[in-house]
Design a protein around this motif. Structure first.
Motif, short mmCIF file in Angstrom:
data_model
loop_
_atom_site.label_atom_id
_atom_site.label_comp_id
_atom_site.label_asym_id
_atom_site.label_seq_id
_atom_site.Cartn_x
_atom_site.Cartn_y
_atom_site.Cartn_z
N ARG A 1 0.84 -1.20 0.00
CA ARG A 1 0.00 0.00 0.00
C ARG A 1 0.87 1.24 0.00
N ARG A 2 0.47 2.19 -0.80
CA ARG A 2 1.16 3.47 -0.87
C ARG A 2 0.23 4.55 -0.34
N ALA A 3 0.83 5.64 0.11
CA ALA A 3 0.06 6.79 0.57
C ALA A 3 -0.72 7.37 -0.60
N ASN A 4 -1.82 7.98 -0.31
CA ASN A 4 -2.68 8.52 -1.35
C ASN A 4 -3.24 9.86 -0.88
N ILE A 5 -2.38 10.87 -0.81
CA ILE A 5 -2.79 12.18 -0.31
C ILE A 5 -2.69 13.18 -1.45
N GLU A 6 -3.83 13.67 -1.90
CA GLU A 6 -3.85 14.63 -2.99
C GLU A 6 -3.13 15.91 -2.57
N GLY A 7 -2.26 16.40 -3.46
CA GLY A 7 -1.50 17.60 -3.16
C GLY A 7 -0.43 17.39 -2.10
N GLY A 8 -0.12 16.13 -1.81
CA GLY A 8 0.82 15.81 -0.75
C GLY A 8 2.27 16.09 -1.12
N THR A 9 3.10 16.09 -0.09
CA THR A 9 4.54 16.22 -0.25
C THR A 9 5.16 14.91 0.20
N TYR A 10 6.02 14.34 -0.64
CA TYR A 10 6.56 13.01 -0.43
C TYR A 10 8.08 13.00 -0.55
N PHE A 11 8.70 12.18 0.29
CA PHE A 11 10.13 11.88 0.18
C PHE A 11 10.26 10.54 -0.52
N PHE A 12 11.20 10.43 -1.47
CA PHE A 12 11.42 9.19 -2.20
C PHE A 12 12.89 8.79 -2.17
N THR A 13 13.11 7.48 -2.16
CA THR A 13 14.42 6.89 -2.44
C THR A 13 14.20 5.93 -3.59
N TYR B 1 10.31 1.41 -4.89
CA TYR B 1 11.02 2.55 -4.33
C TYR B 1 10.41 2.85 -2.97
N TRP B 2 11.14 3.59 -2.17
CA TRP B 2 10.67 3.95 -0.84
C TRP B 2 10.00 5.31 -0.93
N GLU B 3 8.84 5.44 -0.32
CA GLU B 3 8.20 6.75 -0.23
C GLU B 3 7.74 6.98 1.20
N HIS B 4 7.76 8.22 1.58
CA HIS B 4 7.34 8.66 2.91
C HIS B 4 6.54 9.94 2.73
N THR B 5 5.37 10.01 3.32
CA THR B 5 4.58 11.22 3.28
C THR B 5 5.13 12.21 4.30
N ILE B 6 5.46 13.40 3.84
CA ILE B 6 5.96 14.44 4.73
C ILE B 6 4.80 14.94 5.59
N LYS B 7 5.03 14.94 6.91
CA LYS B 7 3.94 15.23 7.85
C LYS B 7 3.79 16.72 8.19
N ASP B 8 4.94 17.41 8.32
CA ASP B 8 4.90 18.82 8.75
C ASP B 8 6.22 19.48 8.35
N GLU B 9 6.37 20.75 8.72
CA GLU B 9 7.56 21.51 8.34
C GLU B 9 8.84 20.90 8.92
N GLN B 10 8.78 20.42 10.16
CA GLN B 10 9.97 19.82 10.78
C GLN B 10 10.37 18.53 10.04
N ASP B 11 9.39 17.71 9.71
CA ASP B 11 9.65 16.48 8.95
C ASP B 11 10.24 16.84 7.58
N PHE B 12 9.70 17.87 6.96
CA PHE B 12 10.21 18.33 5.66
C PHE B 12 11.68 18.71 5.78
N MET B 13 12.01 19.55 6.76
CA MET B 13 13.39 20.03 6.90
C MET B 13 14.36 18.90 7.24
N ARG B 14 13.97 17.95 8.06
CA ARG B 14 14.85 16.82 8.38
C ARG B 14 15.13 15.99 7.13
N HIS B 15 14.14 15.82 6.27
CA HIS B 15 14.36 15.06 5.03
C HIS B 15 15.18 15.86 4.02
N VAL B 16 15.00 17.17 3.97
CA VAL B 16 15.84 18.01 3.12
C VAL B 16 17.29 17.90 3.56
#
Length: 180
Positions: free
Chosen positions: A4-16, A113-128
């Motif tokens: 199962r993959r995330a399914n969030i419209e307009g979402g922000t995702y991290f991929f490997t 591939y690996w995907e992760h749904t970015i949860k918030d600004e802190q999660d976004f910055m840690r992945h960046v």
């Protein structure tokens, strides 16, 4: 088991995304450029924003934001991988042909591939940060600024990082940040 993959419209995702057998297909500037062309080609019909990205010899990490009312990143990855595979050099095309004759997995890309749904600004910055520090983590350079195929340089130009960010330090990332 059904994956199962995330399914969030307009979402922000991290991929490997990893090459098959960890082949170092992105060791040449030509292949990195071909990957860029593939992404631009796919963006024309299936838009998305690349928030951060790094391309290493055998894998890449990126963060994408999809348009509102769109959650279909799998089709984008399928099209990008297909574009690259169709347009790569003869050496790689022969390997693909040989692999197909043996009825094995496509010879350039790992199937998933690996995907992760970015949860918030802190999660976004840690992945960046994970993305930009990844060439250092793999021992390819001493500082993120030393790696050419990274959005790190754009972040520096935008004033989001100092030029020496990540140099001379060892960064540790929490579990759940990044995936190899």
């Amino acid at each position: 088991m059904r994956y199962r993959r995330a399914n969030i419209e307009g979402g922000t995702y991290f991929f490997t995304v990893v090459t098959f057998g960890r082949k170092k297909i992105f060791s040449t500037p030509e292949n990195v450029e071909l990957l860029r062309q593939g992404m631009k080609h796919v963006m024309k019909k299936h838009p998305f924003v690349i928030d951060a990205m790094v391309v290493l010899p055998d894998h890449l990490h990126c963060i994408w934001t999809l348009p509102p009312e769109d959650a279909d990143f799998p089709v984008r990855w399928r099209l990008i991988k297909s574009f690259f595979t169709r347009n790569c050099g003869a050496e790689y095309r022969q390997k693909i042909s040989d692999a197909r004759q043996r009825k094995t997995e496509q010879a350039l890309w790992q199937r998933r591939y690996w995907e992760h749904t970015i949860k918030d600004e802190q999660d976004f910055m840690r992945h960046v940060e994970y993305i930009h520090y990844n060439p250092v983590k793999h021992g390819l350079v001493n500082a993120p600024g030393g790696w050419a195929y990274s959005s790190f340089h754009q972040y520096v130009k935008q004033g989001r990082y100092p030029e020496n960010w990540g140099a001379g330090v060892v960064l540790d990332f929490d579990d759940g940040v990044g995936c190899e």
